[in-house]
Motif scaffolding. Structure first.
Motif, PDB file in Angstrom:
ATOM      1  N   GLU A  32       0.828  -1.214   0.000  1.00 56.42           N
ATOM      2  CA  GLU A  32       0.000   0.000   0.000  1.00 56.42           C
ATOM      3  C   GLU A  32       0.861   1.262   0.000  1.00 56.42           C
ATOM      4  N   MET A  33       1.955   1.232   0.725  1.00 60.40           N
ATOM      5  CA  MET A  33       2.858   2.389   0.756  1.00 60.40           C
ATOM      6  C   MET A  33       3.466   2.639  -0.621  1.00 60.40           C
ATOM      7  N   LEU A  34       3.889   1.586  -1.306  1.00 58.35           N
ATOM      8  CA  LEU A  34       4.494   1.745  -2.634  1.00 58.35           C
ATOM      9  C   LEU A  34       3.482   2.294  -3.636  1.00 58.35           C
ATOM     10  N   LEU A  35       2.247   1.846  -3.543  1.00 61.52           N
ATOM     11  CA  LEU A  35       1.207   2.382  -4.428  1.00 61.52           C
ATOM     12  C   LEU A  35       0.950   3.858  -4.139  1.00 61.52           C
ATOM     13  N   LYS A  36       1.001   4.240  -2.857  1.00 62.40           N
ATOM     14  CA  LYS A  36       0.837   5.652  -2.511  1.00 62.40           C
ATOM     15  C   LYS A  36       2.008   6.480  -3.028  1.00 62.40           C
ATOM     16  N   LEU A  37       3.212   5.919  -2.963  1.00 57.53           N
ATOM     17  CA  LEU A  37       4.375   6.630  -3.501  1.00 57.53           C
ATOM     18  C   LEU A  37       4.257   6.826  -5.007  1.00 57.53           C
ATOM     19  N   TYR A  38       3.662   5.871  -5.692  1.00 57.45           N
ATOM     20  CA  TYR A  38       3.423   6.095  -7.123  1.00 57.45           C
ATOM     21  C   TYR A  38       2.489   7.287  -7.318  1.00 57.45           C
ATOM     22  N   ALA A  52       5.798  -3.026  -5.966  1.00 54.30           N
ATOM     23  CA  ALA A  52       4.559  -3.480  -5.314  1.00 54.30           C
ATOM     24  C   ALA A  52       4.099  -4.805  -5.911  1.00 54.30           C
ATOM     25  N   GLU A  53       4.170  -4.915  -7.214  1.00 53.49           N
ATOM     26  CA  GLU A  53       3.754  -6.158  -7.872  1.00 53.49           C
ATOM     27  C   GLU A  53       4.687  -7.307  -7.505  1.00 53.49           C
ATOM     28  N   GLU A  54       5.960  -7.030  -7.415  1.00 50.67           N
ATOM     29  CA  GLU A  54       6.941  -8.050  -7.017  1.00 50.67           C
ATOM     30  C   GLU A  54       6.614  -8.611  -5.631  1.00 50.67           C
ATOM     31  N   LEU A  55       6.302  -7.724  -4.687  1.00 56.55           N
ATOM     32  CA  LEU A  55       5.958  -8.172  -3.341  1.00 56.55           C
ATOM     33  C   LEU A  55       4.611  -8.885  -3.308  1.00 56.55           C
ATOM     34  N   ALA A  56       3.672  -8.452  -4.140  1.00 54.91           N
ATOM     35  CA  ALA A  56       2.367  -9.117  -4.195  1.00 54.91           C
ATOM     36  C   ALA A  56       2.517 -10.558  -4.673  1.00 54.91           C
ATOM     37  N   GLU A  57       3.342 -10.767  -5.680  1.00 54.66           N
ATOM     38  CA  GLU A  57       3.565 -12.123  -6.187  1.00 54.66           C
ATOM     39  C   GLU A  57       4.176 -13.008  -5.099  1.00 54.66           C
ATOM     40  N   TYR A  58       5.130 -12.467  -4.368  1.00 51.91           N
ATOM     41  CA  TYR A  58       5.773 -13.220  -3.293  1.00 51.91           C
ATOM     42  C   TYR A  58       4.746 -13.573  -2.211  1.00 51.91           C
ATOM     43  N   THR A  59       3.895 -12.626  -1.878  1.00 54.54           N
ATOM     44  CA  THR A  59       2.903 -12.833  -0.820  1.00 54.54           C
ATOM     45  C   THR A  59       1.895 -13.904  -1.214  1.00 54.54           C
ATOM     46  N   ILE A  60       1.417 -13.849  -2.434  1.00 56.98           N
ATOM     47  CA  ILE A  60       0.462 -14.857  -2.892  1.00 56.98           C
ATOM     48  C   ILE A  60       1.096 -16.249  -2.850  1.00 56.98           C
ATOM     49  N   LYS A  61       2.348 -16.330  -3.215  1.00 56.43           N
ATOM     50  CA  LYS A  61       3.047 -17.620  -3.237  1.00 56.43           C
ATOM     51  C   LYS A  61       3.200 -18.208  -1.837  1.00 56.43           C
ATOM     52  N   HIS A  62       3.509 -17.383  -0.850  1.00 57.49           N
ATOM     53  CA  HIS A  62       3.895 -17.900   0.469  1.00 57.49           C
ATOM     54  C   HIS A  62       2.848 -17.722   1.570  1.00 57.49           C
ATOM     55  N   SER A 120      -6.196  -6.921   0.686  1.00 58.44           N
ATOM     56  CA  SER A 120      -7.312  -6.822  -0.246  1.00 58.44           C
ATOM     57  C   SER A 120      -7.331  -5.473  -0.954  1.00 58.44           C
ATOM     58  N   LYS A 121      -7.045  -4.399  -0.208  1.00 61.55           N
ATOM     59  CA  LYS A 121      -7.012  -3.060  -0.819  1.00 61.55           C
ATOM     60  C   LYS A 121      -5.859  -2.926  -1.806  1.00 61.55           C
ATOM     61  N   GLY A 122      -4.693  -3.432  -1.423  1.00 60.12           N
ATOM     62  CA  GLY A 122      -3.546  -3.341  -2.315  1.00 60.12           C
ATOM     63  C   GLY A 122      -3.759  -4.105  -3.602  1.00 60.12           C
ATOM     64  N   LEU A 123      -4.321  -5.306  -3.506  1.00 55.47           N
ATOM     65  CA  LEU A 123      -4.554  -6.119  -4.704  1.00 55.47           C
ATOM     66  C   LEU A 123      -5.652  -5.522  -5.575  1.00 55.47           C
ATOM     67  N   PHE A 124      -6.622  -4.854  -4.957  1.00 57.21           N
ATOM     68  CA  PHE A 124      -7.654  -4.163  -5.742  1.00 57.21           C
ATOM     69  C   PHE A 124      -7.008  -3.155  -6.694  1.00 57.21           C
ATOM     70  N   LEU A 125      -6.127  -2.319  -6.160  1.00 60.72           N
ATOM     71  CA  LEU A 125      -5.475  -1.322  -7.006  1.00 60.72           C
ATOM     72  C   LEU A 125      -4.524  -1.956  -8.006  1.00 60.72           C
ATOM     73  N   LEU A 126      -3.751  -2.933  -7.562  1.00 62.95           N
ATOM     74  CA  LEU A 126      -2.821  -3.585  -8.480  1.00 62.95           C
ATOM     75  C   LEU A 126      -3.562  -4.273  -9.623  1.00 62.95           C
ATOM     76  N   LYS A 186      -4.101  -7.543 -14.192  1.00 62.91           N
ATOM     77  CA  LYS A 186      -4.006  -8.954 -13.831  1.00 62.91           C
ATOM     78  C   LYS A 186      -5.270  -9.372 -13.079  1.00 62.91           C
ATOM     79  N   GLU A 187      -6.025 -10.256 -13.701  1.00 62.16           N
ATOM     80  CA  GLU A 187      -7.308 -10.660 -13.141  1.00 62.16           C
ATOM     81  C   GLU A 187      -7.152 -11.371 -11.802  1.00 62.16           C
ATOM     82  N   GLN A 188      -6.021 -12.083 -11.606  1.00 61.71           N
ATOM     83  CA  GLN A 188      -5.817 -12.818 -10.364  1.00 61.71           C
ATOM     84  C   GLN A 188      -5.877 -11.889  -9.158  1.00 61.71           C
ATOM     85  N   TYR A 189      -5.255 -10.705  -9.272  1.00 58.61           N
ATOM     86  CA  TYR A 189      -5.252  -9.769  -8.150  1.00 58.61           C
ATOM     87  C   TYR A 189      -6.676  -9.335  -7.806  1.00 58.61           C
ATOM     88  N   SER A 190      -7.436  -8.980  -8.825  1.00 58.84           N
ATOM     89  CA  SER A 190      -8.810  -8.520  -8.603  1.00 58.84           C
ATOM     90  C   SER A 190      -9.681  -9.629  -8.030  1.00 58.84           C
TER      91      SER A 190
END
Length: 697
Positions: free
Chosen positions: A506-512, A524-534, A573-579, A585-589
């Motif tokens: 969320e912080m990285l998206l705000k910085l954008y 942000a996307e890199e960290l989201a992928e890692y989070t979904i995986k683990h 959930s909020k971060g993936l909504f924006l991503l 990427k439909e998976q995030y939504s």
């Protein structure tokens, strides 16, 4: 029978507290235990107790199994007043320590370093007693399954509990095992997720009903909610503010304004140095529990900035600037990271650093003391335990009008007086500083700086936000690309939790939003992928709090309810909504929608626990736009549009070709084009802000 009755009694008892005071350190280190090798300030506070403390880990539990002893898991944090009280009364007491060392294996846990451990044993104690808090003291079998727990105990009661538990365990161990099995099932049951069935859908009526539950609890005189103690709960008020912005519900805005003013004027706010205490012990925002936590101040900066964007009240700006000055001055490391907390106590007394006697106040201010004494309530309003808490009962304009002085004259007196009081206060013994730096809380503060920059366009705010983001991404990383939770003195440790990832995303998206620099989206996307995986559990559609790479605890918990900070699942959930909107990427939504839908039916049953989800739902039931601006004037147009547009939107701006999918085929030579889109589908482009405004609701 006596043992059984006693255990039943203490397993469900509510625990009394007293007003004892504490001494932070012994003058001589007669004792040293295993905590001496830790970096946590809280653990180091206990390193010279006569108790033979162990840090959390296999060594302690292996010893407990070998000696067949119950384990005491004692959890707290460095700024916790009652943790200090119990340490002084019991853990520094040789007689009590002898009992603990003889009959138990004793583990000390910093709840801020190990929120996963804290969650499990807090759930256990709440199941047993119906309440929780810190210090949290939970006794377990040698395998870690809890059997008894509570919070603060006076010394005599603590000794009685220790002796009775040991005697009962030695004579009736099977009863403990049977109870542990039942309690363990209860703890695991708390993490069971009821998977929502049916087509995913959201309605405005859900939010209207949800807000109505909030409204029933409003304190319409003092602000906040009708209860004491009063916590700021900024996430609740951010939702209520956003609900007003979408619905124009006047009561929502009136209560938000009232709450923000009452908190800002109250004793919970440090009127001299800036920054908020953790909560007010009363219903008036008067007498705080004096510790200052990074996470509270981060969220309150974001809240007051958002309120200023809706209504440019100079009080809101004053609070943001003064609090960020406090963060920069007292809570920021040379590397640009943020410390965790300031203690409530100094010289063994809660609040001593912050309160004043009338004589001290008058001596410092001289001829200004009469006017400023009235301003800062050196009277019945501020009186507290023989001293005075500085607070205000009216805003500056009302005070100026009532005292018939000019704005300029008052401004000069106020500034001069605050400077004098601040300089005098610097000579006092300061509260203890918890100087560990936590990834999740740092992300909250970096986001706060970015929020403040977006509203006030103060370059130093953006500089601090970027510096901290770079610190997290460079100094708090694991070898596999993940994050680490805690950092101190050049060393990062502890595999990160879901909150570290969700808040950082969320912080990285705000910085954008603040910079329109593509690298923040990429990270942000890199960290989201890692989070979904683990962390992601596809069966329930929710995220675990711990990674699948972490050593197993007695249960793998999820954090679903918002508390003093948002739940990591709601944040994710909020971060993936924006991503999902930004990257396509439909998976995030899909994950975001499924997670939000899973809590929809629970929201109005526990309003304060779902406000972050409710903010996301606002974006689902009211039109949400992606605004894509492409061309040489993209950033200046974005700034103008942000100041004028009041709907729900996310602006993407680029002056050159971008890797973000929404910019594909959006550039026109020599022109700056504005595209108003919804879920990736864009209307015909326009070139003027006024034309873009017509396309927004």
């Amino acid at each position: 029978m006596r043992t059984t009755r006693f255990l039943c009694l203490i397993l469900v008892s509510s625990l009394a507290c007293n007003n004892g005071k504490t001494t932070m350190k012994q003058s001589e280190h007669k004792f040293t235990n295993s905590l001496i090798h830790e970096s946590s300030p809280y653990l180091l506070q206990h390193a010279h107790n006569p108790v033979n403390w162990y840090p959390w880990g296999d060594e302690a539990f292996e010893k407990a199994k070998a000696e067949n002893k119950l384990v005491l898991v004692s959890i707290g944090y460095s700024a916790c007043h009652w943790c200090h009280v119990m340490e002084h009364e019991s853990f520094e007491d040789v007689e009590t320590a002898e009992i603990m060392n003889r009959d138990f294996i004793c583990i000390k846990v910093d709840r801020e370093e190990r929120p996963d451990v804290d969650q499990i044993y807090m759930n256990a104690v709440q199941l047993m007693t119906g309440r929780g808090g810190w210090p949290l003291n939970c006794f377990t079998l040698p395998d870690g399954r809890p059997v008894f727990g509570g919070t603060y105990y006076p010394k005599k009661q603590w000794q009685e509990i220790l002796q009775e538990l040991d005697r009962s365990y030695k004579t009736q161990p099977q009863k403990f095992i049977e109870y542990a099995e039942k309690l363990h099932d209860g703890i695991k049951g708390m993490d069971l997720i009821e998977v929502a069935k049916g087509d995913i859908h959201f309605e405005r009526s859900t939010l209207d009903e949800y807000y109505s539950e909030f409204e029933k609890t409003f304190d319409k005189v003092e602000g906040g909610f009708s209860r004491a103690p009063k916590f700021p709960l900024p996430n609740n008020w951010e939702f209520i503010l956003e609900y007003y912005r979408n619905t124009k519900n006047k009561s929502a805005w009136a209560q938000t304004e009232l709450t923000l003013e009452k908190m800002a004027l109250g004793g919970i706010y440090d009127q001299i140095g800036g920054g908020f205490a953790r909560y007010s012990t009363d219903g008036l925002w008067k007498a705080p529990h004096f510790e200052k936590m990074l996470y509270d101040n981060a969220q309150l900066i974001s809240l007051y900035s958002a309120a200023y964007a809706l209504n440019p009240n100079p009080l809101y700006k004053e609070i943001v600037y003064q609090t960020l000055d406090f963060i920069e001055r007292e809570m920021t490391s040379t590397e640009g990271a943020f410390y965790s907390a300031l203690d409530a106590d100094s010289e063994g007394e809660e609040g001593k650093f912050y309160v004043w006697t009338k004589e001290e106040f008058e001596s410092v201010l001289g001829e200004d003391a009469k006017l400023m004494g009235e301003y800062f309530s050196i009277n019945k309003h501020g009186a507290w335990e023989g001293n005075y808490i500085l607070l205000r009962i009216e805003n500056d304009q009302d005070f100026i009008s009532r005292n018939k002085i000019t704005d300029q004259s008052f401004s000069e007196i106020k500034k001069r007086s605050i400077n004098k009081l601040f300089e005098n206060r610097k000579n006092r013994i300061r509260p203890g500083l918890d100087d560990k730096q936590l990834c999740s809380w740092n992300a909250l503060m970096a986001k706060a700086y970015a929020d403040a920059y977006i509203v006030f366009t103060e370059d130093r705010f953006l500089k601090s936000a970027i510096r901290n983001a770079d610190f997290i991404l460079s100094k708090m990383r694991s070898k596999d690309g993940g994050l680490l939770h805690s950092y101190k003195e050049g060393k990062a440790k502890i595999n990160a939790y879901l909150e570290d990832y969700s808040f950082t995303i969320e912080m990285l998206l705000k910085l954008y939003e603040a910079t329109y620099d593509d690298r923040w989206i990429s990270k942000a996307e890199e960290l989201a992928e890692y989070t979904i995986k683990h962390f992601y559990d596809s069966n329930s559609g929710t995220f675990y709090f711990t990674s699948d790479l972490d050593p197993a605890l007695i249960t793998r918990s999820r954090e679903m309810h918002d508390n003093v900070i948002p739940a990591s699942n709601s944040s994710m959930s909020k971060g993936l909504f924006l991503l999902g909107l930004i990257t396509g990427k439909e998976q995030y939504s899909t994950i975001s929608d499924k997670l939000l839908f899973s809590v929809k039916h629970k929201m109005k049953l526990y309003p304060s626990g779902y406000s972050n989800y409710a903010m996301l739902m606002l974006n689902q039931v009211y039109e949400f736009n992606e605004i894509v601006i492409a061309g040489k004037n993209a950033k200046s147009i974005a700034q103008e549009l942000r100041q004028k547009a009041k709907g729900n939107y996310f602006i993407l701006a680029s002056e050159k070709e971008s890797t973000i999918p929404l910019f594909e085929n959006r550039f026109v030579d020599g022109k700056t084009m504005i595209y108003v889109c919804e879920k990736g589908s864009c209307k015909l482009p326009v070139q003027e802000v006024s034309e873009a405004m017509k396309l927004l609701r």
